[in-house]
Design an enzyme around this catalytic site. Structure first.
Site, PDB file in Angstrom:
ATOM      1  N   GLU A   9       1.070  -1.153  -0.014  1.00  0.00           N
ATOM      2  CA  GLU A   9      -0.386   0.099   0.120  1.00  0.00           C
ATOM      3  C   GLU A   9       0.982   1.071  -0.269  1.00  0.00           C
ATOM      4  O   GLU A   9       1.897   1.357   0.717  1.00  0.00           O
ATOM      5  CB  GLU A   9      -1.210  -0.011   1.476  1.00  0.00           C
ATOM      6  CG  GLU A   9      -1.638   1.182   1.095  1.00  0.00           C
ATOM      7  CD  GLU A   9      -2.694   1.503   2.586  1.00  0.00           C
ATOM      8  OE1 GLU A   9      -3.581   2.680   2.640  1.00  0.00           O
ATOM      9  OE2 GLU A   9      -2.394   1.393   3.284  1.00  0.00           O
ATOM     10  N   ASP A  19       9.344   5.811  15.113  1.00  0.00           N
ATOM     11  CA  ASP A  19       9.356   6.829  14.510  1.00  0.00           C
ATOM     12  C   ASP A  19       9.725   8.198  15.939  1.00  0.00           C
ATOM     13  O   ASP A  19       8.869   7.701  16.935  1.00  0.00           O
ATOM     14  CB  ASP A  19       7.427   7.204  14.679  1.00  0.00           C
ATOM     15  CG  ASP A  19       6.979   9.147  14.011  1.00  0.00           C
ATOM     16  OD1 ASP A  19       7.977   9.644  13.860  1.00  0.00           O
ATOM     17  OD2 ASP A  19       6.216   9.282  14.400  1.00  0.00           O
ATOM     18  N   ASP A  66       9.936  11.913  17.355  1.00  0.00           N
ATOM     19  CA  ASP A  66       9.790  13.444  17.089  1.00  0.00           C
ATOM     20  C   ASP A  66      10.011  14.038  17.982  1.00  0.00           C
ATOM     21  O   ASP A  66       9.527  14.044  19.234  1.00  0.00           O
ATOM     22  CB  ASP A  66       8.144  13.437  16.600  1.00  0.00           C
ATOM     23  CG  ASP A  66       7.393  14.605  16.563  1.00  0.00           C
ATOM     24  OD1 ASP A  66       7.795  15.501  16.578  1.00  0.00           O
ATOM     25  OD2 ASP A  66       6.651  14.332  15.306  1.00  0.00           O
TER      26      ASP A  66
END
Length: 425
Positions: free
Chosen positions: A46, A111, A113
């Site tokens: 995807e 991830d 941040d």
């Protein structure tokens, strides 16, 4: 090139040029195809595109590199996200019987941040970053890269700058791609030390004896702590941050520190005093005090993971070589050999690399590039290679090439090993 030189209003004009002449489709396809590991592997992946005006298009999928290329050049996405490899083609998910459309595989991803560190950085907040707080990303990579390689045995880790305020890690080993949700959760939990929201004062709590992973992590943190926390963030210098640190220590230590700090203003000497007092507490075996100094160091410097991104197989993550619409910076691979000198502000913007394309090649440079590319691929592909090699993007594409070569060698080695085992039988 500073982000100030990039104008977000120019993005609709720059993206068509970027996707037509600079985006490294060949390497991109080579990465996500994994040597054609199984039939339909790439076409069941995807992709999602964020278009102009925040139009979000999910469940995109493509049979070939050419099909992906044409669609991206047609849609010119502002952002590209990569998702899982599914049981069926994602663009046909509505035609599949309910419950049959399942996410099967995806890279193990992380991830990190900078906004998650807002309670421990004083130089910036929210989406802003600077060279002082970027040290947190350097520490995160050092700790997680070592743990993923040595504690879990993974080899193929692609570290990528997000384009604005964070970093991503793609663990691409076959074993990592096949991990279940439970296994991903276990890895993420193993790597998570800082826990609790804004209301939680003490976010790191260590127990005796220290786990080898925590000891290894502290080796990294100790290397950077003095410069980052004591000097750059001045956590013991002003009353607001000083209060936060003292809230983490037991009353006996706090009282002594407060008395000492009244006459001693040097932050480094203040920290030395605090750690000495903690050592004294260790001698008296005061419960809950043994590793207070280590807990403070980890609370201020240890990587803060978005564990939900790592746990879900079907979670999407921003793609390498996507453009950040606000800064214009390209999401590029990070060279771990030059990690301490990596500067997010030096990462090329889309406006810079498109500008570099306009510069005429010198005669010798052109001849050299022609020789280098003449046997590689067809004429159209040759021109594309020549194009990105003329820009600041070249060294980052080369990094991806090197990463892919490493994966290809591993695949070949694994095939030879399996072949030798079959011969033995």
């Amino acid at each position: 090139m500073p982000a100030a030189d990039y104008d977000p209003a120019s993005l609709p004009d720059l993206l068509p040029l970027y996707y037509r002449r600079l985006f490294p489709f060949s390497q991109y396809y080579r990465w996500l195809n994994y040597g054609g590991v199984t039939k339909g592997y790439f076409q069941n992946r995807e992709f999602s595109f964020t278009l102009k005006d925040d139009i979000y298009v999910r469940y995109q999928s493509f049979s070939t590199q050419s099909e992906l290329e044409k669609e991206m050049q047609k849609m010119n996405p502002y952002k590209i996200d990569i998702g899982a490899v599914y049981s069926h083609r994602p663009n046909q998910h509505n035609t599949v019987k309910s419950g049959a459309f399942q996410a099967l595989e995806k890279e193990l991803v992380f991830d990190i941040d900078m906004t998650d560190y807002d309670d421990v950085r004083t130089c910036c907040s929210a989406a802003d970053i600077c060279s002082k707080c970027w040290t947190l990303m350097t520490i995160a990579i050092r700790i997680l890269d070592r743990a993923l390689r040595e504690d879990f045995g993974f080899q193929h880790l692609l570290w990528v700058y997000s384009g604005r305020r964070g970093i991503h890690c793609w663990v691409c080993d076959e074993a990592a791609r096949k991990l279940s949700v439970a296994a991903r959760s276990a890895v993420a939990e193993y790597l998570s030390l800082v826990k609790g929201g804004e209301e939680t004062i003490r976010k790191v709590q260590l127990s005796d004896p220290l786990h080898p992973f925590i000891k290894e992590s502290l080796v990294v943190v100790e290397k950077y702590f003095s410069q980052y926390a004591i000097s750059d963030q001045d956590i013991l210098g002003n009353s607001k941050t000083l209060g936060k640190v003292l809230a983490l220590v037991p009353d006996e230590v706090k009282e002594d520190c407060q008395t000492f700090f009244q006459s001693e203003k040097n932050p480094a000497k203040r920290w030395k005093r605090l750690t000495a007092l903690v050592q004294q507490q260790k001698v008296t075996s005061k419960k809950g005090c043994k590793y207070i100094d280590k807990e403070i160091m980890l609370q201020y410097c240890y990587p803060r993971l978005d564990v939900n991104v790592s746990k879900g197989v079907n979670h999407l993550l921003k793609s390498p070589f996507s453009v950040h619409p606000k800064t214009g910076r390209i999401s590029v691979p990070i060279n771990l050999e030059e990690l301490d000198t990596f500067d997010p502000f030096e990462v090329p913007t889309i406006s810079l690399i498109c500008e570099e394309l306009d510069k005429p090649l010198q005669g010798e440079e052109e001849e050299e590039m022609e020789k280098e590319n003449e046997n590689e691929v067809d004429a159209a592909e040759r021109r594309k290679i020549r194009d990105y090699k003329r820009t600041s993007l070249a060294k980052y594409v080369k990094l991806l090439d090197r990463f892919l070569d490493g994966m290809a060698r591993s695949r070949k080695g694994e095939m030879l090993r399996k072949s030798d085992l079959q011969k033995d039988f």
